[in-house]
Write a protein that holds these residues in place. Structure first.
Motif, short mmCIF file in Angstrom:
data_model
loop_
_atom_site.label_atom_id
_atom_site.label_comp_id
_atom_site.label_asym_id
_atom_site.label_seq_id
_atom_site.Cartn_x
_atom_site.Cartn_y
_atom_site.Cartn_z
N CYS A 152 0.74 -1.35 -0.09
CA CYS A 152 0.06 0.10 0.07
C CYS A 152 0.72 1.36 0.02
O CYS A 152 2.10 1.25 0.67
CB CYS A 152 -0.75 0.11 1.16
N VAL A 153 0.39 2.47 -0.59
CA VAL A 153 1.01 3.65 -0.50
C VAL A 153 0.05 4.61 0.19
O VAL A 153 -0.88 4.72 0.09
CB VAL A 153 1.12 4.29 -2.18
N GLY A 154 0.64 5.16 1.18
CA GLY A 154 -0.05 6.25 1.93
C GLY A 154 0.39 7.61 1.58
O GLY A 154 1.33 7.76 0.93
N TYR B 102 -12.77 4.80 6.24
CA TYR B 102 -12.57 4.36 4.92
C TYR B 102 -11.45 5.03 4.06
O TYR B 102 -11.24 6.02 4.61
CB TYR B 102 -13.88 4.34 3.94
N GLU B 103 -11.27 4.31 3.18
CA GLU B 103 -10.38 5.21 2.08
C GLU B 103 -10.52 4.47 0.68
O GLU B 103 -9.98 3.32 0.42
CB GLU B 103 -8.62 4.90 2.58
N ALA B 104 -11.05 5.27 0.00
CA ALA B 104 -11.10 4.90 -1.67
C ALA B 104 -9.76 4.73 -2.31
O ALA B 104 -9.06 5.71 -2.20
CB ALA B 104 -12.17 5.81 -2.38
N GLU B 105 -9.62 3.79 -3.05
CA GLU B 105 -8.23 3.80 -3.91
C GLU B 105 -8.24 2.97 -5.01
O GLU B 105 -9.04 1.77 -4.99
CB GLU B 105 -7.08 2.92 -2.95
N LEU B 106 -7.69 3.43 -5.94
CA LEU B 106 -7.44 2.58 -7.16
C LEU B 106 -6.27 1.45 -6.77
O LEU B 106 -5.09 1.82 -6.20
CB LEU B 106 -6.73 3.40 -8.46
N ASN C 90 -10.83 -0.53 -0.97
CA ASN C 90 -10.98 0.33 0.00
C ASN C 90 -10.13 0.03 1.20
O ASN C 90 -9.94 -1.00 1.79
CB ASN C 90 -12.51 0.05 0.83
N ASP C 91 -9.24 0.87 1.59
CA ASP C 91 -8.23 0.66 2.60
C ASP C 91 -8.65 0.93 4.01
O ASP C 91 -8.39 2.07 4.42
CB ASP C 91 -6.76 1.34 2.24
N PHE C 92 -9.41 0.02 4.42
CA PHE C 92 -10.12 0.16 5.70
C PHE C 92 -8.80 0.44 6.64
O PHE C 92 -7.99 -0.25 6.78
CB PHE C 92 -10.81 -0.86 6.16
N GLY D 294 -3.47 -0.89 12.17
CA GLY D 294 -4.56 -0.12 12.01
C GLY D 294 -4.97 -0.47 10.63
O GLY D 294 -5.92 -0.07 10.16
N LYS D 295 -4.04 -1.22 9.98
CA LYS D 295 -4.47 -1.33 8.32
C LYS D 295 -4.71 -2.77 7.99
O LYS D 295 -5.11 -3.14 6.90
CB LYS D 295 -3.17 -1.10 7.88
N THR D 296 -4.24 -3.86 8.98
CA THR D 296 -4.41 -5.30 8.35
C THR D 296 -5.26 -6.16 9.25
O THR D 296 -5.01 -7.36 9.19
CB THR D 296 -3.10 -5.91 8.33
MG MG Z 1 -4.45 4.07 2.04
#
Ligand code: MG
Length: 283
Positions: free
Chosen positions: A79-81, A127-131, A158-160, A175-177
């Motif tokens: 993932c890219v932040g 939520y985080e909408a992502e390509l 969606n990078d919840f 927090g991400k996985t």
């Molecule tokens: Mg993200």
């Protein structure tokens, strides 16, 4: 071309998606029967698929199937932040000099129409909408100008993010996985039919527009992300890259207005040319 993975009789079936219908390729002898088979077969098989007789394949309507994640679950999940300027501002971060890479584990994979469960330790789900990029060809030290030729296709993600867990330490990982925190879908659109550099990207929460941007506003574009990641590690077919989210996340709101995701909330990520990824939050 568009492909989807669905669950049928307890197994993952690869489908060709066309005009609201899904053609089950599992039933056709000459067709690839898994996404990994499709990735390894390359251009030749895609050409064969274009000519294949779909009449022998079971056909389903989109609304009647149970989706699997749109990507394989055996590759890396990178993932890219903080990759959109307006999102950096709302998070109080500094513009990074290089792509900010982090990862999720394979337990985070999740599907279109599936539930996302808030972890017991969290009260601040966002939520985080992502390509999302699916690689079809791996490599090490991939030149920027060749990077997009390594892409099999693109989907919505969606990078919840559980914000309270994300900032427990300097490492964002926990927090991400959490389980199901990386839904993808509904379909993979092959790279030959989509330009990733200018796609409208939106997120709706219970129908209300929360994020609205364009992939042209990424700080590090898809080619640069692939180049950079491949300079650090060997990338492989089946690896998945989340490319960052635009502004409009709950974290970016003034503290008094932050209403974290709760039981029954519905998130919808829509990206032009791909479709809408829908998930329901459960506690
Ligand atoms: Mg993200």
């Amino acid at each position: 071309m568009k492909f989807a993975q669905i669950i049928k009789d307890g197994a993952v079936h690869l489908c060709l998606a066309e005009d609201g219908s899904l053609f089950d390729l599992t039933a056709l002898p000459n067709a690839p029967h898994s996404l990994m088979e499709l990735l390894s077969a390359g251009e030749e098989l895609k050409a064969r698929l274009a000519a294949i007789d779909r009449s022998g394949a079971p056909q389903y309507r989109e609304e009647e199937v149970v989706y699997a994640p749109a990507v394989p679950q055996n590759g890396k999940l990178i993932c890219v932040g903080i990759n959109y300027k307006a999102h950096i501002g709302e998070c109080g971060e500094k513009t990074p000099a290089a792509p900010v890479l982090f990862s999720k584990f394979s337990n985070a994979h999740n599907a279109h129409n599936a539930d996302v469960v808030i972890p017991r330790l969290s009260e601040r789900l966002d939520y985080e909408a992502e390509l999302v990029i699916l690689l079809g060809k791996g490599g090490r030290h991939i030149p920027r100008e060749e990077a997009l030729s390594h892409v099999f296709g693109y989907t919505c993600g969606n990078d919840f993010s559980a914000r309270d867990l994300q900032y427990v330490s300097s490492q964002w990982l926990i927090g991400k996985t959490a389980d199901g925190f990386a839904p993808t879908g509904p379909v993979i659109v092959t790279a030959d039919s989509l330009d990733p550099s200018a796609l409208p990207i939106e997120l709706r929460l219970n129908g209300e527009l929360r994020q609205s941007s364009n992939t042209s506003r990424m700080i590090f574009d898809c080619a640069e992300i692939i180049r950079y990641a491949s300079d650090i590690m060997t990338l492989e077919a089946g690896d998945v890259l989340f490319t960052g989210t635009p502004s409009g996340v709950i974290l970016g709101m003034p503290e008094g207005r932050q209403r974290w995701l709760k039981e029954g909330d519905v998130t919808e990520v829509t990206i032009g040319g791909i479709g809408t990824l829908r998930n329901t939050v459960r506690r």
